[in-house]
Write a protein that holds these residues in place. Structure first.
Motif, short mmCIF file in Angstrom:
data_model
loop_
_atom_site.label_atom_id
_atom_site.label_comp_id
_atom_site.label_asym_id
_atom_site.label_seq_id
_atom_site.Cartn_x
_atom_site.Cartn_y
_atom_site.Cartn_z
N HIS A 1 73.78 -35.30 22.10
CA HIS A 1 74.89 -35.88 21.34
C HIS A 1 76.13 -35.19 20.88
O HIS A 1 77.17 -35.76 20.51
CB HIS A 1 73.98 -35.79 19.80
CG HIS A 1 72.73 -36.21 19.62
ND1 HIS A 1 71.59 -35.51 20.03
CD2 HIS A 1 72.40 -37.51 19.68
CE1 HIS A 1 70.45 -36.39 19.87
NE2 HIS A 1 70.92 -37.61 19.83
N GLN B 1 83.70 -44.70 18.26
CA GLN B 1 83.53 -45.02 19.90
C GLN B 1 85.02 -44.87 20.49
O GLN B 1 85.05 -44.24 21.36
CB GLN B 1 83.08 -46.32 20.22
CG GLN B 1 82.57 -46.45 21.79
CD GLN B 1 81.57 -45.82 22.17
OE1 GLN B 1 80.54 -45.51 21.55
NE2 GLN B 1 81.51 -45.31 23.48
N ASP C 1 73.74 -46.71 16.14
CA ASP C 1 73.52 -47.00 17.74
C ASP C 1 74.44 -48.31 18.35
O ASP C 1 74.60 -48.24 19.35
CB ASP C 1 72.25 -47.45 18.13
CG ASP C 1 70.97 -46.47 17.76
OD1 ASP C 1 71.33 -45.30 17.42
OD2 ASP C 1 69.87 -47.03 17.43
N THR D 1 72.97 -53.08 18.93
CA THR D 1 71.87 -52.62 18.85
C THR D 1 71.14 -52.56 17.76
O THR D 1 69.85 -52.63 17.40
CB THR D 1 71.70 -51.01 19.48
OG1 THR D 1 72.15 -51.51 21.08
CG2 THR D 1 70.61 -50.39 19.76
N GLY E 1 78.75 -46.76 19.02
CA GLY E 1 77.87 -46.12 18.18
C GLY E 1 78.71 -45.43 17.26
O GLY E 1 79.94 -45.22 17.15
N GLU E 2 77.72 -44.89 16.35
CA GLU E 2 78.11 -43.66 15.37
C GLU E 2 79.18 -44.11 14.43
O GLU E 2 79.75 -43.15 13.92
CB GLU E 2 78.86 -42.49 16.20
CG GLU E 2 77.65 -41.96 17.13
CD GLU E 2 77.85 -40.53 17.60
OE1 GLU E 2 77.13 -39.83 17.46
OE2 GLU E 2 79.22 -40.45 17.98
N GLY F 1 74.34 -51.19 23.07
CA GLY F 1 74.50 -49.74 22.20
C GLY F 1 73.73 -48.74 22.64
O GLY F 1 73.23 -48.77 23.87
N TRP F 2 73.59 -47.69 22.04
CA TRP F 2 72.91 -46.55 22.27
C TRP F 2 71.26 -46.67 22.61
O TRP F 2 70.65 -46.94 21.33
CB TRP F 2 73.21 -45.35 21.35
CG TRP F 2 72.81 -44.01 21.68
CD1 TRP F 2 71.88 -43.31 20.96
CD2 TRP F 2 73.09 -43.30 22.91
NE1 TRP F 2 71.88 -42.03 21.72
CE2 TRP F 2 72.60 -42.25 22.81
CE3 TRP F 2 74.27 -43.45 23.70
CZ2 TRP F 2 72.76 -41.19 23.79
CZ3 TRP F 2 74.29 -42.45 24.70
CH2 TRP F 2 73.61 -41.32 24.59
N ASP F 3 70.57 -46.37 23.54
CA ASP F 3 69.36 -46.21 23.63
C ASP F 3 68.96 -44.83 24.54
O ASP F 3 69.44 -44.84 25.66
CB ASP F 3 68.64 -47.37 24.23
CG ASP F 3 67.15 -47.40 24.48
OD1 ASP F 3 66.64 -46.21 24.47
OD2 ASP F 3 66.55 -48.48 24.59
N HIS F 4 68.52 -43.97 24.06
CA HIS F 4 68.20 -42.60 24.64
C HIS F 4 67.29 -42.97 25.95
O HIS F 4 67.79 -42.08 27.01
CB HIS F 4 67.45 -41.79 24.02
CG HIS F 4 68.54 -40.91 22.88
ND1 HIS F 4 69.29 -39.99 23.53
CD2 HIS F 4 68.73 -41.05 21.87
CE1 HIS F 4 69.97 -39.41 22.33
NE2 HIS F 4 69.65 -39.89 21.46
N SER G 1 64.91 -38.48 21.10
CA SER G 1 66.13 -38.46 21.94
C SER G 1 65.63 -37.94 23.18
O SER G 1 64.61 -37.88 23.55
CB SER G 1 66.86 -37.30 21.58
OG SER G 1 66.90 -36.99 20.06
#
Lengths: 331, 331
Positions: A58, A172, A222, A226, A270-271, A324-327, B130
């Motif tokens: 992160h 971003q 995310d 997403t 994201g974020e 977007g964000w997907d771990h 995560s």
């Protein structure tokens, strides 16, 4: 180097509220025992969330200032409370550090964490410390919301309008500047702020939840595509977004020329920790364009089915894919 | 490999309580939203703790079975609730995993976690996931205790008797067998159980707290000498332990011959999760030798000053130095 007792004492001294303040806030027992003891107000529901913030996943210790790591670790977790319409109350800090991070780095980290705690209204109630080769932070945040007023992801219905607060893509943009090495140039430094020190919209979240204006709500952690997919999945609906109406970060021409695309930042970046929420059509007239200085934009509508569609500026509709964000997504 | 959504759905399916059960337990909203929503009973204080469980720090993925990692992660955190005299209610799971741990390893981990949750009486209320190069787990546990009945570390006074539940050193014995490679021999396998699947004494903790019998209480997670030091420091007192009275793990002669010393295991070995507590002299007649099958031993007394003293079998007194677990102690 600090011993574990000294480390805990160090954290306690920085965060310990005066006894009277702690008692009034319902914190009967804070840092330094086996567990914290709280007395809930009895008229509220309790909202509980946890969020890991891990080095090299992160954040990067080489480029993210320790103070921003502390600030953002708490802001990220607290954003989940904002998305439920809750008022933040307490947090726990689980902190794993390499030995060489227990002095200057720790001081700056705690300074950022304390600043976020003051600003967002949270009291440190407890936690634990470990030694670990990389920095691993986990924050548990506790909030309160009036009974049965918590805003969930699952209440959206076809015909609801979709709203978002603020402008999307700013966080971003900051991350892209860092990843491309441009963050070192003084002229771009101000563009990092939203990436390093996210703003939350706790007042707006609370206002929407208490008045039951939001049929569903989520924070954009995310990325819009997403997080909208999360909301649609939980509500078993689809969505149609109007590309023209999505409020985008302003990107300086010199960065546009480098291929940074505000639409992509706004759709998938994201974020931002903005609030993404839905409102029944008949209630939409109650949603202002501005809430305490935060712009609110209608960006689309909930539809039947399970698909997400983006209506482009030229009127064409294309499928909107969550990017977007997907771990755990296979790259 | 699972996507993040699939991973969360996988966890949810395994843990989701029936809606009626969840509602009755006060869990209004569980896994799958921004945060969990709980309704406290209103007559109780809320007890909150978090505990990290990190690969290569607290466990080794090569020797600790995934099921034990899941079981122990939750038991460790719940032990802090036992030490307050609280009844466990909910937990949050923050889970960071390498991609190659999302299939068989994850299944076994969740099986162990679910077994601990059933046995200890906790409902999974939420969490986050995560991706990370090593396994990093953080558990937040929430419990309830009758108002103003939580047992703290800070109430011991000179003249109080010191008690401990169970036998000390069993978990450390298991760890030593693992570190020396002896755990692979079938005859020693049963000696690993207390290290892998710790037993908690929730009933005893609750009984002592509800009746206000324990003037101070802590769990022996770091080892007797270190946890007694924590208790003494919080209470601003000293302690005198009677070596003869400390209940020690039974060590088979073949291991004694290898230099494994039961007294050292009992004094400094961590992770037993027994309850260490103090009782005013006039109340000590109310403490039984056995509570629901768990032995309770008087092992010393609280004294003025800040020193810890060990009275050896031959009557000599020596200073007792905390030699249990401290993450940041210089080695």
């Amino acid at each position: 180097m600090l011993s574990e007792n000294e480390l805990i004492e160090h954290i306690r001294r920085r965060f310990a509220p005066r006894a009277a303040v702690a008692r009034k806030s319902g914190l009967l027992l804070g840092i330094g025992d086996d567990a914290a003891v709280l007395r809930p107000s009895g008229r509220a529901d309790c909202v509980l969330t946890c969020d890991a913030f891990l080095e090299n996943v992160h954040f990067l210790a080489a480029v993210h200032p320790a103070e921003a790591v502390g600030y953002k670790a708490l802001a990220r977790a607290t954003s989940d409370l904002a998305a439920m319409g809750a008022t933040p109350r307490y947090f726990l800090l689980s902190l794993a550090l390499p030995a060489n991070r227990t002095e200057a780095w720790l001081d700056s980290f705690l300074r950022g964490l304390a600043r976020a705690a003051r600003r967002l209204g949270l009291t440190l109630a407890g936690g634990d410390t470990s030694r670990h080769p990389t920095i691993a932070i986990s924050i548990t945040a506790v909030g309160e919301v009036s009974r049965d007023r918590a805003a969930t992801r699952s209440g959206a219905r076809p015909g609801d309008l979709i709203y978002v607060s603020g402008r999307l893509g700013a966080a971003q943009l900051g991350l892209e500047l860092i990843l491309s090495g441009l963050h070192r140039r003084r002229r771009w430094k101000p563009l990092l702020r939203r990436h390093l020190y996210p703003d939350l919209h706790l007042d707006l979240g609370r206002w929407l939840a208490e008045r039951q204006l939001a049929s569903a709500m989520i924070d954009t952690s995310d990325g819009l595509s997403t997080d909208l997919e999360h909301l649609c999945r939980a509500s078993r609906v689809g969505a149609r977004l109007w590309a023209n109406c999505i409020p985008r970060v302003r990107v300086p021409p010199a960065l546009l020329a480098r291929g940074i695309d505000p639409e992509q930042l706004a759709l998938h970046g994201g974020e931002d920790y903005e609030l993404l929420f839905t409102v029944r059509g008949r209630l939409s007239k109650l949603i202002p364009k501005l809430h305490r200085g935060t712009p609110i934009s209608a960006i689309g509508e909930i539809i039947r089915g399970r698909k997400m569609v983006l209506v482009k500026a030229d009127g064409r509709s294309v499928e909107l894919v969550a990017r977007g964000w997907d771990h755990f997504r296979t790259k």
